[in-house]
Design a protein around this motif. Structure first.
Motif, short mmCIF file in Angstrom:
data_model
loop_
_atom_site.label_atom_id
_atom_site.label_comp_id
_atom_site.label_asym_id
_atom_site.label_seq_id
_atom_site.Cartn_x
_atom_site.Cartn_y
_atom_site.Cartn_z
N LEU A 194 0.55 -1.28 0.30
CA LEU A 194 -0.35 0.28 0.70
C LEU A 194 0.39 1.43 0.28
CD1 LEU A 194 -2.45 -1.05 2.31
CD2 LEU A 194 -2.93 -1.07 0.33
N ALA A 195 1.92 0.89 0.96
CA ALA A 195 2.38 2.60 0.63
C ALA A 195 3.59 2.42 -0.49
CB ALA A 195 4.09 2.09 1.81
N SER A 196 3.99 1.85 -1.28
CA SER A 196 4.84 1.48 -2.34
C SER A 196 3.64 2.66 -3.49
CB SER A 196 5.16 0.80 -2.69
OG SER A 196 4.45 -0.64 -3.05
N LEU A 197 2.34 2.52 -3.04
CA LEU A 197 1.90 2.56 -3.91
C LEU A 197 0.67 3.97 -4.15
CD1 LEU A 197 -0.19 -0.34 -5.19
CD2 LEU A 197 0.94 0.74 -6.29
N GLY A 198 1.40 4.23 -2.26
CA GLY A 198 0.21 5.69 -2.61
C GLY A 198 1.03 6.66 -2.01
N GLY A 199 3.06 6.66 -1.46
CA GLY A 199 3.77 7.80 -2.31
C GLY A 199 5.03 7.90 -1.66
N GLY A 200 5.72 7.03 -1.84
CA GLY A 200 6.96 6.75 -1.85
C GLY A 200 7.64 5.59 -1.01
N ALA A 201 9.10 5.81 -0.39
CA ALA A 201 9.46 4.46 0.13
C ALA A 201 9.17 5.08 1.78
CB ALA A 201 10.83 4.81 -0.14
N HIS A 202 8.95 6.66 1.86
CA HIS A 202 9.22 7.06 2.92
C HIS A 202 7.32 6.10 3.96
CE1 HIS A 202 6.02 9.74 1.27
NE2 HIS A 202 5.72 9.73 2.42
N LEU A 203 6.37 6.24 3.16
CA LEU A 203 5.82 5.82 3.71
C LEU A 203 5.16 4.15 4.16
CD1 LEU A 203 2.46 7.42 1.94
CD2 LEU A 203 3.24 8.45 3.60
N ALA A 204 6.40 3.51 3.35
CA ALA A 204 7.01 1.93 4.30
C ALA A 204 7.50 2.00 4.76
CB ALA A 204 7.64 1.29 2.11
N TRP A 205 8.06 2.70 4.58
CA TRP A 205 9.03 2.73 6.46
C TRP A 205 8.25 3.67 7.82
CZ3 TRP A 205 13.52 0.21 6.88
CH2 TRP A 205 14.39 0.30 5.34
N LEU A 206 7.60 4.25 7.04
CA LEU A 206 6.35 4.40 8.35
C LEU A 206 5.83 3.42 8.82
CD1 LEU A 206 5.02 6.66 10.05
CD2 LEU A 206 3.24 7.32 8.28
N ALA A 207 5.07 2.88 7.97
CA ALA A 207 4.52 1.16 8.05
C ALA A 207 4.64 -0.24 8.70
CB ALA A 207 3.69 0.90 6.95
N VAL A 208 6.12 0.26 8.17
CA VAL A 208 6.97 -1.47 8.97
C VAL A 208 7.49 -0.57 10.43
CG1 VAL A 208 9.12 -2.55 9.24
CG2 VAL A 208 7.66 -2.52 7.17
N GLY A 209 8.62 0.57 10.47
CA GLY A 209 8.80 0.88 11.54
C GLY A 209 7.82 1.32 12.16
N GLY A 210 6.56 2.18 12.10
CA GLY A 210 5.88 2.58 12.90
C GLY A 210 5.22 1.38 14.06
N GLY A 211 4.38 0.43 12.95
CA GLY A 211 3.74 -1.22 12.76
C GLY A 211 4.65 -2.04 14.04
N LEU A 212 6.33 -1.84 14.24
CA LEU A 212 7.09 -2.92 14.55
C LEU A 212 7.29 -1.88 15.78
CD1 LEU A 212 10.02 -3.67 12.00
CD2 LEU A 212 8.41 -5.32 13.78
N ALA A 213 7.41 -0.69 16.02
CA ALA A 213 7.38 0.05 17.05
C ALA A 213 6.09 0.27 17.92
CB ALA A 213 7.24 1.44 17.60
N PHE A 214 4.99 -0.41 17.66
CA PHE A 214 3.78 -0.35 18.04
C PHE A 214 4.10 -1.20 19.26
CE2 PHE A 214 -0.81 -1.44 18.33
CZ PHE A 214 -1.11 -0.05 19.26
N ALA A 215 3.67 -3.03 17.93
CA ALA A 215 4.06 -4.02 18.54
C ALA A 215 5.44 -4.37 19.68
CB ALA A 215 4.52 -5.08 17.78
N PHE A 216 6.51 -3.19 19.34
CA PHE A 216 7.34 -3.51 21.01
C PHE A 216 6.85 -2.80 21.81
CE2 PHE A 216 10.53 -1.12 23.25
CZ PHE A 216 11.09 -2.42 23.88
N VAL A 217 6.02 -1.38 22.16
CA VAL A 217 5.71 -1.07 22.51
C VAL A 217 4.26 -1.24 23.93
CG1 VAL A 217 3.82 0.40 23.32
CG2 VAL A 217 5.91 0.81 22.10
N MET A 218 3.90 -2.65 23.12
CA MET A 218 2.61 -3.10 22.99
C MET A 218 2.66 -4.78 23.92
SD MET A 218 -0.45 -2.09 22.98
CE MET A 218 -1.39 -0.55 22.95
N VAL A 219 3.97 -5.00 23.22
CA VAL A 219 4.35 -6.96 24.46
C VAL A 219 4.90 -6.49 25.41
CG1 VAL A 219 5.64 -8.37 23.43
CG2 VAL A 219 4.39 -7.42 21.86
N VAL A 220 5.91 -5.43 25.43
CA VAL A 220 7.29 -5.41 26.35
C VAL A 220 6.54 -4.54 27.90
CG1 VAL A 220 9.30 -4.60 27.04
CG2 VAL A 220 8.66 -5.41 24.84
N ILE A 221 6.37 -2.56 26.81
CA ILE A 221 6.05 -1.96 28.05
C ILE A 221 4.05 -1.61 28.35
CG2 ILE A 221 6.47 0.75 28.18
CD1 ILE A 221 7.72 -0.08 25.66
N ALA A 222 3.64 -1.94 27.07
CA ALA A 222 2.08 -1.79 27.92
C ALA A 222 1.42 -2.86 28.78
CB ALA A 222 1.24 -1.94 26.78
#
Length: 418
Positions: A194-222
């Protein structure tokens, strides 16, 4: 159509949706031995242009005009997101950690084979009109199709395992853990497409980085941050309106966060559910939310999917051949890979076959992914219809195949609860 007219129609739509979903669900439960959710998937298609629109096109157009779909869409996303939060509440993290090694192997196999098959099929499918949008390249088509084939019906998987009384067995734990890992990987792949079709590599990095960061918070901190909710529940003696409101606010923020980074609200709901404190608190939250979510909200999602399913577009030999090829590849690649990975992980034949049968179901998660793909302009109505059929067929297969490959064997050994 005015806001007032949409409001009036919305009440009628919901009455029809809930009634049809409950009736079809009761039918498949009684006569086919299938879970309620399977009936609701079928009910969604019945209410759409493929069945109701074919039999009574005027009625279907009057009941579900194009303007009303935006309202149904919002309700559908709320329903499926809240349902996945409830699934997360029941996820056993201790069992997951105990079977992480085998689960990772099965999850890898359940993803590697479908993506390999999708890569082989993508160049051919791109040459058939009505499947992928013109702007989609070979790599993007292969990744999206691979994710659609690799996805597991995680909510239904959990329900089948619970109903069969194998939640705390090796097979139940391994299947749930593998499904969770594999689905997380599939969501990341979809986010990248979706990110590659919607506006460039930065959106892909946002999706992957944001998803992994959210998962880390929910698994370790939350889990530590949310632990006081259980203590507050113990002091009050119940999940009162204030406590339930706080839980819903947390759910909505989690859903917003995952949507904002380009993944999907369901991922946020599920991870928040896994982070919630267990015990009486989680049980009461689920008891308060589950009936309204499953009976009132979730049917909107199935109907919205059905309204986008037009089986009539599969009207030529090329599309029919593509439908058969995708269905066959989905069953053989996913089920076969899960079986082989389980065997290589040291599990016996019956257990491996049971895992393959359960993991082969797509169900609700498939519908979520392909709805996103259609709305974001990745796939076209032809492929959407084909994948809806694939989701229904593979989901219908799950319970009978599990019973044939594992159920009778388990009863003979006394390993499956009656």
């Amino acid at each position: 159509m005015t806001a007032s007219q949409l409001s009036i129609l919305f009440f009628l739509q919901l009455a029809v949706i809930i009634a049809v979903c409950r009736l079809v669900g009761a039918f498949v439960q009684r006569f086919l031995g299938q879970p309620q959710v399977v009936g609701e998937m079928i009910a969604g298609v019945l209410l759409g242009p493929s069945i109701l629109g074919l039999i009574a096109p005027g009625l279907e157009a009057a009941l579900f005009p194009a303007e009303s779909k935006k309202v149904l869409y919002v309700g559908a996303q709320l329903g499926v997101g809240l349902y996945m939060f409830l699934v997360g509440l029941t996820f056993d993290k201790a069992e997951f950690r105990a079977s992480a090694g085998s689960a990772a192997a099965v999850a890898f196999g359940s993803m590697a084979a479908p993506f390999a098959v999708a890569a082989l099929m993508a160049p051919w499918l791109l040459g058939i009109d009505g499947l992928f949008a013109p702007r989609v390249g070979t790599a993007q088509a292969a990744m999206f199709l691979g994710a659609a084939i690799a996805i597991t019906a995680f909510p239904m998987l959990a329900r089948i395992i619970h109903e069969r009384g194998i939640a705390h067995t090796q097979l139940g734990t391994l299947s749930l853990s593998s499904g969770a890992i594999g689905d997380a990987g599939a969501w990341i792949v979809v986010a990248v497409v979706l990110a590659s079709l919607g506006g460039g590599a930065h959106l892909a990095w946002l999706a992957v980085g944001g998803g992994l960061a959210f998962a880390f918070v929910m698994v370790v901190i939350a889990p530590r941050l949310l632990a006081p909710l259980a203590a507050l529940h113990a002091r009050k003696g119940e999940v009162d309106m204030s406590l339930l409101g706080a839980v819903l606010v947390l759910f909505l923020l989690s859903a917003f966060a995952m949507d904002a980074v380009g993944i999907h609200a369901v991922f946020g709901g599920f991870l928040l559910g896994t982070a919630m404190p267990r015990g009486p608190f989680a049980e009461e939250v689920r008891a308060k939310l589950e009936p309204f979510t499953t009976v009132f909200l979730l049917p909107m999602f199935f109907t919205f999917s059905g309204l986008n399913t037009q089986l009539a577009v599969v009207d030529n030999l090329s599309l029919a051949a593509a439908a058969l090829a995708i269905l066959a590849a989905s069953i053989l690649a996913k089920g076969g890979a899960c079986y082989l990975a389980a065997r290589l992980s040291g599990h016996d034949h019956a257990t491996a076959m049971g895992i393959g049968a359960l993991m082969n179901a797509r169900g609700l998660m498939e519908l979520i992914i392909i709805n996103i793909g259609l709305q974001r302009g990745v796939i076209e109505p032809g492929l959407f219809a084909i994948l809806v059929v694939m989701a229904i067929v593979t989901t219908l297969m799950a319970s009978p195949l599990f019973e044939a490959f594992y159920g009778r064997h388990a009863r003979a050994d006394g390993r499956l609860a009656p």
